[in-house]
Design a protein around this motif. Structure first.
Motif, short mmCIF file in Angstrom:
data_model
loop_
_atom_site.label_atom_id
_atom_site.label_comp_id
_atom_site.label_asym_id
_atom_site.label_seq_id
_atom_site.Cartn_x
_atom_site.Cartn_y
_atom_site.Cartn_z
N ASN A 253 0.80 -1.22 0.00
CA ASN A 253 0.00 0.00 0.00
C ASN A 253 0.83 1.28 0.00
OD1 ASN A 253 -2.97 -0.85 0.18
ND2 ASN A 253 -1.92 -2.18 1.64
N GLY A 254 2.06 1.14 -0.44
CA GLY A 254 2.83 2.34 -0.72
C GLY A 254 3.62 2.96 0.41
N PRO B 155 5.48 10.03 4.36
CA PRO B 155 4.17 9.78 3.78
C PRO B 155 3.98 10.48 2.44
CG PRO B 155 4.00 11.26 5.67
CD PRO B 155 5.44 10.89 5.54
N ASP B 156 3.45 9.73 1.50
CA ASP B 156 3.06 10.32 0.23
C ASP B 156 1.58 9.97 0.06
OD1 ASP B 156 2.42 10.89 -2.33
OD2 ASP B 156 4.04 9.76 -3.27
N PHE B 157 0.73 10.93 0.40
CA PHE B 157 -0.69 10.60 0.47
C PHE B 157 -1.31 10.31 -0.90
CE2 PHE B 157 -0.03 12.01 4.75
CZ PHE B 157 -0.83 11.13 5.47
N ASN B 158 -0.56 10.61 -1.95
CA ASN B 158 -1.07 10.26 -3.29
C ASN B 158 -1.09 8.75 -3.49
OD1 ASN B 158 -1.46 12.88 -4.10
ND2 ASN B 158 0.72 13.10 -4.61
N GLY C 91 -6.57 1.06 0.81
CA GLY C 91 -5.40 1.10 1.69
C GLY C 91 -5.77 1.61 3.08
N THR C 92 -6.64 2.63 3.13
CA THR C 92 -7.06 3.18 4.41
C THR C 92 -7.82 2.12 5.21
OG1 THR C 92 -7.36 5.23 3.21
CG2 THR C 92 -8.17 5.18 5.46
N ASP D 43 -16.32 10.17 -1.18
CA ASP D 43 -15.00 10.17 -1.78
C ASP D 43 -14.10 11.11 -1.00
OD1 ASP D 43 -13.03 9.55 -3.44
OD2 ASP D 43 -13.74 10.74 -5.15
N LEU D 44 -13.17 10.52 -0.25
CA LEU D 44 -12.32 11.37 0.60
C LEU D 44 -11.28 12.11 -0.24
CD1 LEU D 44 -11.60 9.26 3.78
CD2 LEU D 44 -13.24 11.08 3.46
#
Ligand code: PHE
Length: 455
Positions: free
Chosen positions: A42-43, A214-217, A223-224, A454-455
Motif C-alpha cells: 500500500n505504498g 508519507p506520500d498521500f497520493n 489502503g485506508t 470520496d475522501l
C-alpha cells in the motif's frame, strides 16, 4: 453497584502476567509477517500514518473497552456482552457482538495456523542450512516449493493446531505465562540484531523513507481500510481474545495502563520488523509489494550472508513460531470458554472439538496456495478472502459495535468503577475517542471504501 464476579476458568497470577499474555496475543505474525507486506503493497509512509493514528485513537480506547467488559463479565465474550447488556438494562441482542467477535477469531485462527506452519518450515530449513550462501533465486525456489506441496502444508498446520490445542487444553496460565517471559525479550533482541544488520545494508535510509515519508497520493481508500483493519488485527481487537484475557485479570489492576503497555509493545515490534525488512528489500532489488511471501523471501537473504546467519535464522524463525503460538492460543481460548460454558464440556473436550473443526477449515487456506490457486472469487483465493473479510470487515464492524455499546449503552458509573478511577481527564479523553472518534472514523472509512463518499 454489582458485586465483582469471579472467573470460572481461572485467573492470571498478576497484572504483569496479564500484560505479558495479552502482549503475547497481540504480537505475532501480524507484526512481523503481515505489517511489512501490507505496508509494501500500500505504498509505505502514508499507510503507516493511518495505521499509527488508528492504533492511538481507536485501538487503545477499544483495548480498554474490551478489557473492562471482559473483567466485569468474567465469562466468554458472548456471555460477558450479555451480562453487560443486562447490567445496563439494554437489549440482550447486544450479545450478537460477542458472537461476531468469537466467529472472527475462529476464522482467523484457521488460516493463522497455516501461516504459522510456514514459520515452522523455515525453522527446519534454517537448521539444515538451506539458506547458507543462497541467492535470491534459491530462496524463491524454497518458498515456492513449500507452497506447492499440500502435504507439507497440512503436516505443518497439523503440528501448529495440535500444539495450540494441547496448550489451551492444559489451561492458559502456567506454560503460557512462563514461556512469554522468556520469549518476548529474546524476540526483541533478535529483531534489534536484524535492524542493526539492515542498517549496514547501505539501504537503510531508503527503508526509513519508505516507512516514514508519507506520500498521500499513494494511499487508496482500500489502503485506508486495510490500515484500519490491521490496527484491529495486530492488537487482537474484536476477536474476543482481549476480552477473554481481560476476564482473567486481577481485580485491582489498572485497565488503562495495561492497554497502553500492550499497544506500545505491539507497535514497537511492527516498526522494528519494518526497519529490519525494507532496507533488505531495497538492497536486494526485491519488490516491496511481494505480498504474503515478503518476509520469507527477504529475511533468509539477510541470514544467508550475515555472520552467524544460520544460528540467527534458527532463533528468529523459532521466535516467530512462538510469537504465532501465543497468538493462536488467544484465538482459540474464547471459543473454548464458550463451549465450556454453553455446552458444559470439559476444557479438554472443548479444545479438541474446536481445534478439530479449525483443522478442517484450514484445508481451504492450504489449498489456496496450490490445488485451488486458480479458484478465485472477486479475484481472491479462499485464503485471501478469509483474510480480507475477517481483518477488513468483521474486525472493524465488531469494533464499531463495541464502541457504540461501551460508550453509549453501558452505565458510566459501571465503567468508572471498572476503570478504578473517578471521572478525570483520562476518562473523558477515553470516552471522547470511543463515543465519537472510533464510530465516526470506522464509518467514514467504510463509506469511502464502498464508494458512497470520496475522501
Ligand atoms: N494480533 C495477532 C498478530 O498480530 C493476531 C491475532 C488476532 C491474535 C486476533 C489474536 C486475535 O499476529
Amino acid at each position: 453497584m454489582a458485586q465483582p464476579r469471579t472467573s470460572i476458568h481461572g485467573n492470571w497470577s498478576s497484572r504483569w502476567a496479564f500484560i505479558l499474555a495479552a502482549t503475547g496475543a497481540a504480537v505475532g505474525l501480524g507484526n512481523i509477517w503481515k505489517f511489512p507486506y501490507i505496508t509494501g503493497e500500500n505504498g509505505g509512509g502514508a499507510f503507516v500514518v493511518i495505521y499509527l493514528m488508528a492504533i492511538a485513537m481507536i485501538g487503545v480506547p477499544l483495548l480498554m473497552a474490551e478489557i473492562l467488559i471482559g473483567r466485569r463479565g468474567r465469562r466468554n465474550p458472548v456471555n460477558s456482552m450479555y451480562l453487560m447488556a443486562q447490567e445496563s438494562k439494554k437489549h440482550p441482542a447486544w450479545q450478537a457482538v460477542g458472537w461476531l467477535m468469537v466467529c472472527a477469531g475462529f476464522l482467523i485462527l484457521s488460516y493463522y495456523s497455516v501461516i504459522a506452519g510456514w514459520s515452522l518450515e523455515y525453522v527446519w530449513l534454517a537448521i539444515i542450512g538451506a539458506f547458507n550462501n543462497a541467492g535470491t533465486q534459491e530462496i524463491q525456489v524454497l518458498f515456492d516449493s513449500m507452497l506447492a506441496s499440500p502435504q507439507k502444508l497440512l503436516f505443518l498446520h497439523s503440528l501448529i493446531m495440535s500444539s495450540t490445542i494441547i496448550i489451551v487444553a492444559a489451561g492458559v496460565q502456567k506454560g503460557l505465562e512462563r514461556s512469554i517471559y522468556l520469549m518476548f525479550p529474546t524476540m526483541l533482541v533478535l529483531l534489534v540484531i536484524l535492524v542493526v544488520y539492515a542498517m549496514q545494508s547501505g539501504h537503510f535510509k531508503e527503508g526509513l523513507a519508505f516507512l516514514f515519508q508519507p506520500d498521500f497520493n499513494k494511499l487508496t481508500s482500500s489502503g485506508t481500510l486495510i490500515a484500519l483493519g490491521h490496527a484491529f488485527f495486530t492488537l487482537s481487537l474484536a476477536t474476543g481474545s482481549i476480552m477473554m484475557y481481560g476476564a482473567y485479570l486481577p481485580n485491582h489492576a489498572s485497565v488503562a495502563k495495561g492497554a497502553i503497555a500492550i499497544a506500545f509493545a505491539d507497535t514497537l515490534v511492527a516498526i522494528l520488523a519494518g526497519l529490519a525488512i525494507f532496507p533488505l528489500v531495497f538492497a536486494n532489488q526485491l519488490e516491496a509489494n511481494a505480498g504474503p511471501g515478503l518476509i520469507f523471501q527477504t529475511l533468509p537473504l539477510a541470514f544467508a550472508h550475515m555472520p552467524y546467519g544460520q544460528l540467527v535464522s534458527i532463533l528468529f524463525f523459532a521466535m516467530l513460531v512462538f510469537a504465532a503460538l501465543t497468538s493462536a492460543i488467544s484465538l482459540l481460548e474464547p471459543t473454548v470458554a464458550l463451549l465450556m460454558e454453553r455446552l458444559n464440556l470439559s476444557r479438554q473436550r472443548a479444545a479438541l472439538l474446536s481445534g478439530s473443526l479449525l483443522w478442517v477449515l484450514g484445508l481451504g487456506s492450504i489449498f489456496s496456495f496450490n490445488l485451488w490457486a486458480n479458484k478465485t472469487v472477486f479475484d481472491k483465493t479462499f485464503f485471501d478472502l478469509l483474510d480480507y473479510v475477517t481483518a477488513n470487515i468483521m474486525l472493524p464492524m465488531g469494533g464499531l459495535f463495541l464502541a457504540i455499546f461501551a460508550a453509549w449503552k453501558m452505565e458510566p458509573g459501571e465503567i468508572l468503577n471498572e476503570l478504578r478511577q473517578g471521572p478525570n481527564r483520562g476518562y473523558y479523553c477515553w470516552r471522547f475517542c470511543v463515543r465519537y472518534v472510533a464510530p465516526v472514523a470506522i464509518t467514514i472509512i467504510f463509506l469511502d471504501f464502498i464508494g458512497m463518499i470520496d475522501l
